[in-house]
Design an enzyme around this catalytic site. Sequence first.
Site, PDB file in Angstrom:
ATOM      1  N   CYS A  20     -24.661 -34.742 -43.912  1.00  0.00           N
ATOM      2  CA  CYS A  20     -24.469 -32.618 -43.252  1.00  0.00           C
ATOM      3  C   CYS A  20     -25.241 -31.914 -43.950  1.00  0.00           C
ATOM      4  O   CYS A  20     -25.528 -31.429 -44.268  1.00  0.00           O
ATOM      5  CB  CYS A  20     -23.503 -32.865 -42.337  1.00  0.00           C
ATOM      6  SG  CYS A  20     -23.267 -33.681 -41.197  1.00  0.00           S
ATOM      7  N   HIS A  58     -27.200 -27.425 -35.468  1.00  0.00           N
ATOM      8  CA  HIS A  58     -26.694 -28.859 -36.388  1.00  0.00           C
ATOM      9  C   HIS A  58     -27.950 -29.935 -36.439  1.00  0.00           C
ATOM     10  O   HIS A  58     -27.571 -30.741 -36.635  1.00  0.00           O
ATOM     11  CB  HIS A  58     -25.488 -29.074 -36.794  1.00  0.00           C
ATOM     12  CG  HIS A  58     -25.128 -29.492 -37.935  1.00  0.00           C
ATOM     13  ND1 HIS A  58     -25.647 -29.286 -39.208  1.00  0.00           N
ATOM     14  CD2 HIS A  58     -24.466 -30.331 -37.735  1.00  0.00           C
ATOM     15  CE1 HIS A  58     -25.413 -30.297 -39.842  1.00  0.00           C
ATOM     16  NE2 HIS A  58     -24.274 -30.751 -39.627  1.00  0.00           N
TER      17      HIS A  58
END
Length: 403
Positions: A83, A346
């Site tokens: 991430c 995201h």
Amino acid sequence: MSSRTFVIGVGMTKFEKIETRDWEYPDMVVEAVGNALADAGIEYSAVQRAAVGYVFEQSAAGQRALYDVGLTGIPVVNVNNNCATGSTALMLAREWVQSGLADVALAVGFEKMTRGALSPGAGGMPKVTPLDRHLKVLMANRGWANSPMTAQFFGNAAREHMERYGTTAEQIAAVAVKNHRHSVNNPYAQFRDEYTLEQVMGDKPIHEPLTRSQCSPTSDGAGAAVVVSERFVREHGLQDRAVEILAQTLVTDTGEAFETGSDIDVVGAPMTRAAAERVFAAAGLTVGDVDVIELHDCFSINEILTYEGLGMCAEGEGGKLVESGATTYGGRWVVNPSGGLISKGHPLGATGLAQCAELTWQLRGEAGARQVDGAKVGLQHNLGLGGACVVTLYGAGTLDQEG
């Protein structure tokens, strides 16, 4: 000339629910990079190196992602740091410029995701994975639950925080209320709906105490940033557009993450503390100098943990901090004016570049209805389990106009 580095152009796509737009990852990249180049006022031919980040696409996708932008033969480096991928690509671009390898570097991040939460497949987790050490702590502490893996990690961290410090479920949910409210003014956000505390608390349970609106969604999208040297800024008269990268650091897990047996430590709290200490020391600043923050609220609890890791409050006081209003408009800091990962979306490889874009707009005074009054210093925090944490400090107006 100094080795200072500057962002002169940023761009992104709107973050979308997966499979709601007819596009492939090269289309996303063309849009985001085109926006960044237009913002910088330069052509792709001026770019000398590119770092392209993504997590789930096939190998060497970075080259294909840029082929529709231009076939100039420049070095293209593919980046995957979970991430924290987008910010890692940004770090590579900065290092190339800072070291003198390039005057103009491009950082790109994208993701075209699949439906469903990030969890093991039907066959379960293989013996060796990027998260096998993390999973040992999770299993030893609270066992395996019938919920998405990442939600278990962060939900368990929330439970530990509640047990240890008396943090309430309402305080954790208040993060989501705030960030969803911020996203109403962000045209790039995947979700733009405002929710009451009661609606967030009453939403679909994911992993106690987290509900659906406290969890970042799967998303499609891309972001990009153009990073240049001070010489390039001055030669092209871009002082009024240039946002300086004051300091930046990337850290990974140490033994502390796994040796303490803490659910909080295993989701990256020690990385955040270490990265924050290093970046503030390098810049000669403190968190008190920061005006606006984009941080990695993959789940609402992680925003609270990050408050504490950045030194915005004492350990265990993050719930009280958000409850006090200190992290929204009218408070001491504005945290996640974009809506954050929870509401903006995201797409893993793009998140770090979207954070960079938001802070660049904020520090230029170009954020429209989201604008933080008088913002001069911005902080970016991008976290990836398995593990990486990138913290970046940005400053506005650091170059005089004449040179």
